[in-house]
Design an enzyme around this catalytic site. Structure first.
Site, mmCIF file in Angstrom:
data_model
loop_
_atom_site.group_PDB
_atom_site.id
_atom_site.type_symbol
_atom_site.label_atom_id
_atom_site.label_comp_id
_atom_site.label_asym_id
_atom_site.label_seq_id
_atom_site.Cartn_x
_atom_site.Cartn_y
_atom_site.Cartn_z
ATOM 1 N N PRO A 238 0.851 -1.197 0.000
ATOM 2 C CA PRO A 238 0.000 0.000 0.000
ATOM 3 C C PRO A 238 0.890 1.251 0.000
ATOM 4 O O PRO A 238 1.392 1.671 1.032
ATOM 5 C CB PRO A 238 -0.803 -0.133 1.297
ATOM 6 C CG PRO A 238 0.037 -1.005 2.176
ATOM 7 C CD PRO A 238 0.917 -1.848 1.311
ATOM 8 N N ASP A 412 5.965 2.501 1.908
ATOM 9 C CA ASP A 412 5.067 1.404 2.268
ATOM 10 C C ASP A 412 4.280 1.800 3.520
ATOM 11 O O ASP A 412 4.864 1.958 4.597
ATOM 12 C CB ASP A 412 5.910 0.147 2.514
ATOM 13 C CG ASP A 412 5.067 -1.090 2.737
ATOM 14 O OD1 ASP A 412 3.893 -0.961 3.156
ATOM 15 O OD2 ASP A 412 5.591 -2.192 2.502
ATOM 16 N N HIS A 413 2.968 1.921 3.362
ATOM 17 C CA HIS A 413 2.135 2.396 4.474
ATOM 18 C C HIS A 413 2.008 1.357 5.588
ATOM 19 O O HIS A 413 1.564 1.658 6.693
ATOM 20 C CB HIS A 413 0.746 2.782 3.958
ATOM 21 C CG HIS A 413 0.179 4.010 4.607
ATOM 22 N ND1 HIS A 413 0.419 4.331 5.932
ATOM 23 C CD2 HIS A 413 -0.601 5.005 4.111
ATOM 24 C CE1 HIS A 413 -0.216 5.447 6.218
ATOM 25 N NE2 HIS A 413 -0.828 5.890 5.138
ATOM 26 N N ARG A 414 2.395 0.112 5.313
ATOM 27 C CA ARG A 414 2.389 -0.883 6.383
ATOM 28 C C ARG A 414 3.494 -0.590 7.391
ATOM 29 O O ARG A 414 3.386 -0.916 8.571
ATOM 30 C CB ARG A 414 2.609 -2.298 5.799
ATOM 31 C CG ARG A 414 1.503 -2.753 4.863
ATOM 32 C CD ARG A 414 1.870 -4.046 4.175
ATOM 33 N NE ARG A 414 3.077 -3.902 3.352
ATOM 34 C CZ ARG A 414 3.573 -4.848 2.577
ATOM 35 N NH1 ARG A 414 2.973 -6.039 2.511
ATOM 36 N NH2 ARG A 414 4.650 -4.642 1.842
ATOM 37 N N THR A 416 5.338 2.620 7.624
ATOM 38 C CA THR A 416 5.396 3.990 8.136
ATOM 39 C C THR A 416 4.128 4.739 7.755
ATOM 40 O O THR A 416 3.381 4.315 6.876
ATOM 41 C CB THR A 416 6.601 4.772 7.561
ATOM 42 O OG1 THR A 416 6.466 4.828 6.139
ATOM 43 C CG2 THR A 416 7.913 4.136 7.935
#
Lengths: 438, 82
Positions: A238, A412-414, A416
Site C-alpha cells: 500500500p 510502504d504504508h504498512r 510507516t
C-alpha cells in the site's frame, strides 16, 4: 564448512543458471571474491562468496539452472582445510538432467555417518544428494506466490529443481496442464486432481540449455522480471506518496564551483548530491530504510542505496551503492559512475543486486518534472527526482526565480505513516541546502 | 588535427560512450541526447573522452556546444592549442 548458495538477487528472482565457475576445487577464496557468474532473467551477474577458505566441492555444474538457496559449492574454512583436500571432479561431469529428474533419491536411506568413513573415496553424488535432500525449501517464495495467483496447489506439483523444489516454471506447467485438462468442461474452477498432475510428473520441465541468450530473449526476460516485481509491488504494497519542491540554488552553485575547480574526470553530477542527501536522510529516518519481510517491518542497519539505471535498448536494473551515507559526494559520484559503466557492460556483482535498502530514481534527464515511483519489493521506500528547472519562487515575501527540484517519496504504508515520510522529505530538503556538509 | 581528424576523434569517443550507436547513422547537426537517448552521465563521459583524446577540457557551461558532432568538431578546432 560453509555452503555457497545460489543467491537471491532481487524479489523477481527465484532461480538462476550457473554460467561459469571462476574458481576450482582446491582454490583459496576470500570473502567478497567473485567466484561464479550467474545468469538471472535480467543479466549475467558476478557472484561473490561470503566466506574465506578453500573450495572443497563444486556441487552444481556450469549450465545448470537451480532455485535460489541451492548449495552451489562447499567452502572449508582455513582451519578445516588444513588437511589434504580431496579433489573431487565428479560433479563437473554429472549430467544436469540427472540432477534435476532424480531429486535426492537416497538422502533418506543413507546413514548420515557413512560418507565420513571414506572421505577421499566417497563419490560426490551422495554428498550432493544429501545436501539437496535437506534443502529447507520445497518451493521458492516467488513460486509460492505464483501458485497462489494461478490457483495451483503446490503439494500436487512435481518439482524439477534439485531436491524436488518447485520452481515457477513447474507452477506454470502445472497450471497449463490443469487448464488444458479442464478446458473441455464448463467448470471454471481449477481442480488439481491427481491424474492431471500425473502428466506433469511424467514430463518435467527440461533443464535450460547452456546457450547464450539473444538480445531479444534477454529483452523479453528482462521485461518479465520487471513485470513480476512491479506487479507484486502494486499488489502487495500500500503505497503512499509525498512530494516537496526543493530550492536547488545552493546545491547548483556548489556543483558549479566544485566542477570548475576539478579535472573533467572528477566532475560531479547533481544525481550524486541527490543520492548522498537521500542516504543521509534515510539515516535520519531509519524506518524508511530496510525491508518488509514475512509481514514484518525490518529496518536495515546499513544504507545500501539502490539506483534505478535504465539499460540502453530497454530494461531497468537497480543495484546498490553500499553504505552510501558514509561516502563523500565525490565518492558517491565515483561509485555511481562505476556502477553505471558496469551495469551497461554486464559486470554487476551479486551483493549489489541483493541488498539495496531503498532506491532512488532520477528522470530529470528525460525532462520529467515529478516522478511517482513504484517501490521495489521488499524495500520500504523509493525516492524520485525530476529535473532541476527554473521556477518562480517566493523568498522573504519577494518573488524571484530559482532552480527548483521536485522530490517525491513513495513509501510502504504498512511500515510507516505520512508523518515519517514528511520528516524524511524535510530532512532531504535541509541537506540539499547545506551541500558543503554532505 | 584538421577537421576530418577531429570528426573521426569525436565519432570514436561517441562510439566509446555509446557502443550501441551505429556511427554511420549519426546526424552531425542533431543533438546527440535526442538522437541516441544520451543522459547527463553520457555527456560527462563524452567530455572526459574528448579531453583524453585531445587534451581539451570542455567546461560544464560549454556542454551545449558539444552535444552535436558538428558542434564538437567546431569547439575542438576553436580551442585547440596551437
Amino acid at each position: 564448512m560453509a555452503e555457497f548458495r545460489m543467491p537471491s538477487l532481487g524479489a523477481d528472482m527465484d532461480e538462476g543458471t550457473l554460467v561459469s565457475w571462476l574458481v576450482g576445487v582446491g582454490d583459496h577464496v576470500e570473502r567478497g571474491q567473485v567466484v561464479a557468474e550467474v545468469d538471472t532473467e535480467k543479466s549475467v551477474i558476478e557472484v561473490e562468496t561470503f566466506d574465506t577458505g578453500t573450495v572443497t566441492e563444486l556441487l552444481v555444474q556450469e549450465g545448470e539452472r537451480v532455485p535460489v538457496g541451492t548449495p552451489l559449492a562447499v567452502i572449508a574454512e582455513v582451519a578445516e582445510a588444513a588437511g589434504p583436500v580431496p579433489r573431487r571432479t565428479a560433479t563437473r561431469t554429472r549430467p544436469a538432467a540427472k540432477a534435476s529428474t532424480k531429486p535426492a533419491p537416497k538422502a533418506g536411506t543413507k546413514p548420515a555417518a557413512k560418507p565420513r568413513t571414506k572421505p577421499a573415496a566417497t563419490p560426490a553424488a551422495p554428498a550432493m544428494a544429501a545436501a539437496r535432500g535437506t534443502a529447507r525449501v520445497a518451493a521458492s517464495p516467488l513460486a509460492r506466490r505464483h501458485a497462489a495467483a494461478l490457483g495451483v496447489d503446490l503439494s500436487t506439483v512435481a518439482g524439477t529443481g534439485p531436491g524436488g523444489a518447485v520452481t515457477t516454471s513447474d507452477v506454470e506447467a502445472a497450471a497449463h496442464a490443469t487448464a488444458l485438462a479442464t478446458s473441455p468442461s464448463a467448470a471454471p474452477a481449477r481442480t488439481a486432481e491427481p491424474e492431471h498432475t500425473a502428466a506433469v510428473v511424467d514430463e518435467p520441465a527440461p533443464v535450460a540449455p547452456v546457450v547464450p541468450r539473444s538480445g531479444a530473449e534477454r529483452q523479453a526476460s528482462m521485461r518479465h522480471a520487471v513485470a513480476e516485481a512491479m506487479a507484486r509491488s502494486k499488489r502487495e504494497i500500500p503505497h503512499y506518496y509525498l512530494a516537496a519542491d526543493v530550492d536547488m540554488a545552493r546545491a547548483t552553485h556548489w556543483l558549479e564551483a566544485h566542477n570548475a575547480s576539478v579535472p573533467v574526470t572528477e566532475r560531479v553530477l547533481v544525481a550524486a548530491l541527490q543520492l548522498k542527501a537521500t542516504a543521509s536522510a534515510l539515516r535520519a529516518v531509519p524506518e524508511l530504510n530496510g525491508h518488509w519481510v514475512d509481514g514484518a517491518h525490518r529496518p536495515a542497519e546499513h544504507v545500501h542505496l539502490g539506483v534505478a539505471i535504465a539499460l540502453r535498448g530497454g530494461g531497468l536494473v537497480a543495484p546498490a551503492i553500499h553504505d552510501a551515507d558514509q561516502l563523500t559526494v565525490p565518492e558517491v559520484m565515483a561509485a555511481l559512475h562505476d556502477l553505471v559503466a558496469r551495469v551497461r557492460a554486464g559486470k554487476v556483482r551479486s551483493s549489489e543486486y541483493a541488498d539495496p535498502t531503498a532506491t532512488v530514481t532520477n528522470l530529470g534527464d528525460q525532462g520529467v518534472d515529478v516522478a511517482y515511483p513504484v517501490i521495489n519489493p521488499p524495500q520500504l521506500a523509493m525516492v524520485g527526482f525530476g529535473r532541476v528547472r527554473d521556477r518562480p519562487w517566493a523568498v522573504d515575501g519577494m518573488l524571484t526565480v530559482r532552480p527548483v527540484l521536485t522530490a517525491t517519496l513513495a513509501a510502504d504504508h504498512r511500515a510507516t505513516d505520512g508523518r515519517r515520510g514528511a520528516t524524511f522529505l524535510a530532512a532531504l530538503d535541509d541537506l540539499l541546502q547545506r551541500p558543503d556538509d554532505l | 588535427m584538421d577537421d576530418a581528424e577531429l570528426r573521426d576523434t569525436v565519432l570514436k569517443v561517441l562510439g566509446q560512450v555509446a557502443p550501441e550507436v551505429d556511427l554511420d547513422d549519426v546526424e552531425p547537426s542533431e543533438d546527440l541526447r535526442e538522437q541516441f537517448d544520451l543522459d547527463s552521465m553520457d555527456i560527462l563521459d563524452l567530455a572526459i573522452g574528448l579531453y583524453q583524446a585531445t587534451g581539451i577540457e570542455v567546461p560544464e557551461q560549454d556542454y551545449a556546444q558539444v552535444v552535436t558532432v558538428d558542434g564538437a568538431v567546431e569547439y575542438l578546432a576553436t580551442h585547440a592549442v596551437h
